[in-house]
Enzyme design. Structure first.
Site, PDB file in Angstrom:
ATOM      1  N   ASP A  99       0.793  -1.361   0.094  1.00 48.90           N
ATOM      2  CA  ASP A  99       0.490  -0.307  -0.215  1.00 48.90           C
ATOM      3  C   ASP A  99       1.132   1.555   0.100  1.00 48.90           C
ATOM      4  O   ASP A  99       1.256   2.458  -1.276  1.00 48.90           O
ATOM      5  CB  ASP A  99      -0.857  -0.219   1.173  1.00 48.90           C
TER       6      ASP A  99
ATOM      7  N   ASP B 280       7.256   4.033   3.210  1.00 45.79           N
ATOM      8  CA  ASP B 280       6.870   5.244   4.251  1.00 45.79           C
ATOM      9  C   ASP B 280       8.404   4.993   4.761  1.00 45.79           C
ATOM     10  O   ASP B 280       9.168   5.522   4.274  1.00 45.79           O
ATOM     11  CB  ASP B 280       6.428   4.571   6.012  1.00 45.79           C
TER      12      ASP B 280
ATOM     13  N   LYS C 247       5.708   8.402   0.657  1.00 46.63           N
ATOM     14  CA  LYS C 247       5.589   9.260   1.635  1.00 46.63           C
ATOM     15  C   LYS C 247       6.531  10.303   1.396  1.00 46.63           C
ATOM     16  O   LYS C 247       7.951   9.797   0.996  1.00 46.63           O
ATOM     17  CB  LYS C 247       5.422   9.418   2.954  1.00 46.63           C
TER      18      LYS C 247
ATOM     19  N   VAL D  62      -1.805   8.181   6.915  1.00 48.85           N
ATOM     20  CA  VAL D  62      -3.079   7.927   6.320  1.00 48.85           C
ATOM     21  C   VAL D  62      -3.307   6.698   6.972  1.00 48.85           C
ATOM     22  O   VAL D  62      -3.145   5.529   6.718  1.00 48.85           O
ATOM     23  CB  VAL D  62      -2.634   8.205   4.837  1.00 48.85           C
TER      24      VAL D  62
ATOM     25  N   ASP E  51      -4.350   1.356   7.340  1.00 48.48           N
ATOM     26  CA  ASP E  51      -5.271   1.054   8.695  1.00 48.48           C
ATOM     27  C   ASP E  51      -4.953   1.441  10.154  1.00 48.48           C
ATOM     28  O   ASP E  51      -3.544   2.373   9.271  1.00 48.48           O
ATOM     29  CB  ASP E  51      -5.011  -0.346   9.281  1.00 48.48           C
TER      30      ASP E  51
ATOM     31  N   ARG F 186      -9.784   0.323   6.570  1.00 47.12           N
ATOM     32  CA  ARG F 186      -9.200   0.065   5.305  1.00 47.12           C
ATOM     33  C   ARG F 186      -9.968   0.005   3.964  1.00 47.12           C
ATOM     34  O   ARG F 186      -9.571  -0.234   3.581  1.00 47.12           O
ATOM     35  CB  ARG F 186      -8.575  -1.688   5.544  1.00 47.12           C
TER      36      ARG F 186
HETATM   37  P1  IMP Z   1       7.942   0.810   5.555  1.00 45.23           P
HETATM   38  O1  IMP Z   1       8.288  -0.616   6.468  1.00 45.23           O
HETATM   39  O2  IMP Z   1       8.386   2.440   6.903  1.00 45.23           O
HETATM   40  O3  IMP Z   1       8.088   1.390   4.706  1.00 45.23           O
HETATM   41  O4  IMP Z   1       6.663   0.782   6.023  1.00 45.23           O
HETATM   42  C1  IMP Z   1       5.702   0.243   5.155  1.00 45.23           C
HETATM   43  C2  IMP Z   1       4.089  -0.752   5.719  1.00 45.23           C
HETATM   44  O5  IMP Z   1       3.247   0.396   7.038  1.00 45.23           O
HETATM   45  C3  IMP Z   1       3.226  -0.507   5.407  1.00 45.23           C
HETATM   46  O6  IMP Z   1       2.929  -1.779   4.598  1.00 45.23           O
HETATM   47  C4  IMP Z   1       2.012   0.489   5.919  1.00 45.23           C
HETATM   48  O7  IMP Z   1       1.212  -1.258   6.547  1.00 45.23           O
HETATM   49  C5  IMP Z   1       2.312   0.829   7.138  1.00 45.23           C
HETATM   50  N1  IMP Z   1       2.892   3.075   7.085  1.00 45.23           N
HETATM   51  C6  IMP Z   1       3.004   3.490   6.919  1.00 45.23           C
HETATM   52  N2  IMP Z   1       3.494   3.975   6.825  1.00 45.23           N
HETATM   53  C7  IMP Z   1       1.290   4.139   7.241  1.00 45.23           C
HETATM   54  C8  IMP Z   1       0.626   5.058   7.163  1.00 45.23           C
HETATM   55  O8  IMP Z   1       0.851   6.371   7.488  1.00 45.23           O
HETATM   56  N3  IMP Z   1      -0.525   4.324   7.648  1.00 45.23           N
HETATM   57  C9  IMP Z   1      -1.026   3.355   8.170  1.00 45.23           C
HETATM   58  N4  IMP Z   1       0.180   2.179   7.867  1.00 45.23           N
HETATM   59  C10 IMP Z   1       1.172   2.798   7.378  1.00 45.23           C
HETATM   60 MG    MG Z   2       1.388  -2.722   5.180  1.00 47.28          MG
END
Ligand code: IMP
Ligand code: MG
Length: 187
Positions: free
Chosen positions: A108, A111, A139, A161, A167, A173
């Site tokens: 989705d 981040d 982001k 978000v 979620d 979701r």
């Molecule tokens: P990363 O590993 O930090 O890139 O984050 C990825 C995971 O964190 C995604 O698969 C999302 O499930 C969750 N995530 C990151 N940012 C958000 C947000 O703003 N809202 C909800 N879930 C997020």
């Molecule tokens: Mg996730």
């Protein structure tokens, strides 16, 4: 405490990506992916990242005319009511059939990049023929921008978000758009 409204919309401060924009962008991404993979020898394996990648993967896969398989993977990074990533961990096994396959990881959001970086490594280690990643939103922050990602739908501000798979404490979701949660809702 205020009673919780059954309408999810009431908890949204503003919409960042609306339903029509998502639909159009998913179709565009589907076309690009379809043409990029059209000439490749070998199996295509879509790897949706559970649980958030489920909605996007379901829409995107129906834009692809290829013969393909699905291999789900579960990664968790936001335990419960936390809105800050605590690092990514794979829950359970990686999907079967990665060896020799063209793997396309579908999530989705991008981040911190920990989820996609971890999965990319693990999938290469399993002997995949190629690995690419596809996210609906990314982001606008340095870690996200520095993470390799072949297909990305939208760049959004660095805010928490929900919707379209994303979620908060496992809710929201099912919203058909992506929006910023009102501050009062975050516990
Ligand atoms: P990363 O590993 O930090 O890139 O984050 C990825 C995971 O964190 C995604 O698969 C999302 O499930 C969750 N995530 C990151 N940012 C958000 C947000 O703003 N809202 C909800 N879930 C997020
Ligand atoms: Mg996730």
């Amino acid at each position: 405490m205020m009673p919780r409204s059954p309408r999810l919309d009431h908890d949204i401060e503003r919409v960042l990506v609306d339903r029509a924009a998502i639909e159009q962008r998913v179709a565009e991404l589907g076309e690009r992916i379809a043409s990029d993979y059209a000439g490749r020898e070998g199996r295509l394996l879509l790897v949706p990242v559970m649980t958030g990648g489920l909605v996007f993967a379901a829409d995107l896969m129906r834009q692809l005319p290829h013969r393909l398989r699905l291999g789900l993977v579960t990664v968790s990074s936001y335990p419960g009511t936390s809105t800050e990533s605590r690092g990514a961990a794979i829950r359970g096994a990686l999907p079967a059939g990665l060896e020799g396959a063209h793997a396309l990881i579908i999530d989705d959001i991008l981040d911190t990049g920990r989820t996609l970086t971890l999965l990319r490594h693990e999938i290469i280690a399993k002997g995949a023929a190629s690995v690419a990643t596809c996210v609906l939103v990314r982001k606008d922050k340095p870690e996200a921008m520095a993470t390799p990602c072949e297909y990305s739908g939208f760049d959004i501000p660095d805010e928490f978000v929900v919707g379209y798979g994303l979620d908060y404490d496992d809710e929201y979701r099912n919203l058909p758009y992506i929006g910023v949660l009102r501050r009062e809702v975050i516990r």
